[in-house]
Motif scaffolding. Structure first.
Motif, mmCIF file in Angstrom:
data_model
loop_
_atom_site.group_PDB
_atom_site.id
_atom_site.type_symbol
_atom_site.label_atom_id
_atom_site.label_comp_id
_atom_site.label_asym_id
_atom_site.label_seq_id
_atom_site.Cartn_x
_atom_site.Cartn_y
_atom_site.Cartn_z
ATOM 1 N N LEU A 8 0.827 -1.194 0.000
ATOM 2 C CA LEU A 8 0.000 0.000 0.000
ATOM 3 C C LEU A 8 0.870 1.255 0.000
ATOM 4 C CD1 LEU A 8 -2.860 1.065 -0.020
ATOM 5 C CD2 LEU A 8 -2.857 0.969 2.467
ATOM 6 N N LYS A 9 1.939 1.263 0.806
ATOM 7 C CA LYS A 9 2.861 2.408 0.840
ATOM 8 C C LYS A 9 3.544 2.584 -0.516
ATOM 9 C CE LYS A 9 3.969 2.405 5.756
ATOM 10 N NZ LYS A 9 5.040 2.231 6.758
ATOM 11 N N GLU A 10 3.923 1.487 -1.162
ATOM 12 C CA GLU A 10 4.570 1.563 -2.476
ATOM 13 C C GLU A 10 3.602 2.125 -3.523
ATOM 14 O OE1 GLU A 10 7.787 1.015 -3.357
ATOM 15 O OE2 GLU A 10 8.083 0.891 -1.184
ATOM 16 N N ILE A 11 2.367 1.690 -3.438
ATOM 17 C CA ILE A 11 1.359 2.179 -4.382
ATOM 18 C C ILE A 11 1.122 3.670 -4.173
ATOM 19 C CG2 ILE A 11 -1.086 2.036 -5.011
ATOM 20 C CD1 ILE A 11 -0.897 -0.980 -4.503
ATOM 21 N N ILE A 12 1.063 4.121 -2.940
ATOM 22 C CA ILE A 12 0.873 5.550 -2.641
ATOM 23 C C ILE A 12 2.063 6.350 -3.149
ATOM 24 C CG2 ILE A 12 0.720 7.244 -0.779
ATOM 25 C CD1 ILE A 12 -0.984 5.188 0.762
ATOM 26 N N LYS A 13 3.299 5.870 -2.912
ATOM 27 C CA LYS A 13 4.500 6.567 -3.393
ATOM 28 C C LYS A 13 4.488 6.666 -4.919
ATOM 29 C CE LYS A 13 7.641 5.267 0.351
ATOM 30 N NZ LYS A 13 8.834 4.474 0.690
ATOM 31 N N LEU A 14 4.136 5.561 -5.562
ATOM 32 C CA LEU A 14 4.079 5.549 -7.018
ATOM 33 C C LEU A 14 3.009 6.520 -7.524
ATOM 34 C CD1 LEU A 14 5.197 4.288 -9.600
ATOM 35 C CD2 LEU A 14 3.451 2.519 -9.379
ATOM 36 N N GLY A 15 1.868 6.557 -6.882
ATOM 37 C CA GLY A 15 0.801 7.486 -7.261
ATOM 38 C C GLY A 15 1.232 8.934 -7.109
#
Length: 192
Positions: A8-15
């Protein structure tokens, strides 16, 4: 659960990264429109008005202020008086007019996209390719107006180059003022 939080943190950073990049490459387009009208009296007494509209679109980055380039488009329109004949060629560039009896003929150039399909021999798949080339077009004005040209319709129809050449052999050809942005080679030696 820990893996889910990590993803979830990786997805937020990517977003967030995608949003920041899209903001920096987002552009505002500035259009500059230039209308140029040329009037000419032809030797047969007809009056010709040529209108060229040039649009320059410059892409400027919203946050960076960087100029990402300018595109150039043009359109031509012309009018012939006293017959009240109008031609809207869009991106076609008018080159010459012929008048024979009560009919008007026009020769113009236009950039056309040529699409070709072929089969790739290595992968055995159908692929497409395209390129642009400048082509010559010929049209004839059909006037079906009546009652002082208030009723009825007028329009342009495509004709073959041979038909235009046949009319040109016994009519005077009038060169249309233009900026010569488009040209083709005739007989591999002469530019028009």
């Amino acid at each position: 659960m820990m893996i889910l939080v990590f993803k979830l943190k990786e997805i937020i950073k990517l977003g967030i990264l995608v949003v920041i990049i899209s903001l920096f490459v987002s552009c505002d387009y500035e259009d500059k429109v230039i209308v140029d009208k040329t009037h000419k009296v032809l030797s047969n007494g007809k009056r010709l008005e040529v209108e060229k509209t040039t649009t320059l679109s410059t892409a400027i980055g919203l946050f960076s202020g960087h100029n990402y380039g300018t595109t150039h488009r043009f359109t031509y329109k012309l009018g012939i008086e006293p017959e009240d004949v109008n031609w809207d060629g869009g991106s076609g560039e008018p080159k010459a007019l012929l008048f024979h009896r009560d009919t008007t003929y026009i020769y113009y150039l236009k950039e056309k996209v040529i699409r070709t399909a072929y089969t790739d021999s290595v992968t055995n798949t159908l692929k497409e390719d395209s390129h642009t080339e400048i082509q010559a077009f010929y049209e004839k004005h059909i006037d079906k107006r009546y009652f002082f040209k208030l009723l009825g319709d007028d329009y342009w129809v495509d004709i073959q180059a041979e038909d235009y050449d046949a009319v040109r052999s016994f009519s005077n050809e009038f060169i249309i003022p233009n900026d010569n942005e488009l040209s083709v080679k005739i007989n591999d030696s002469i530019d028009f």
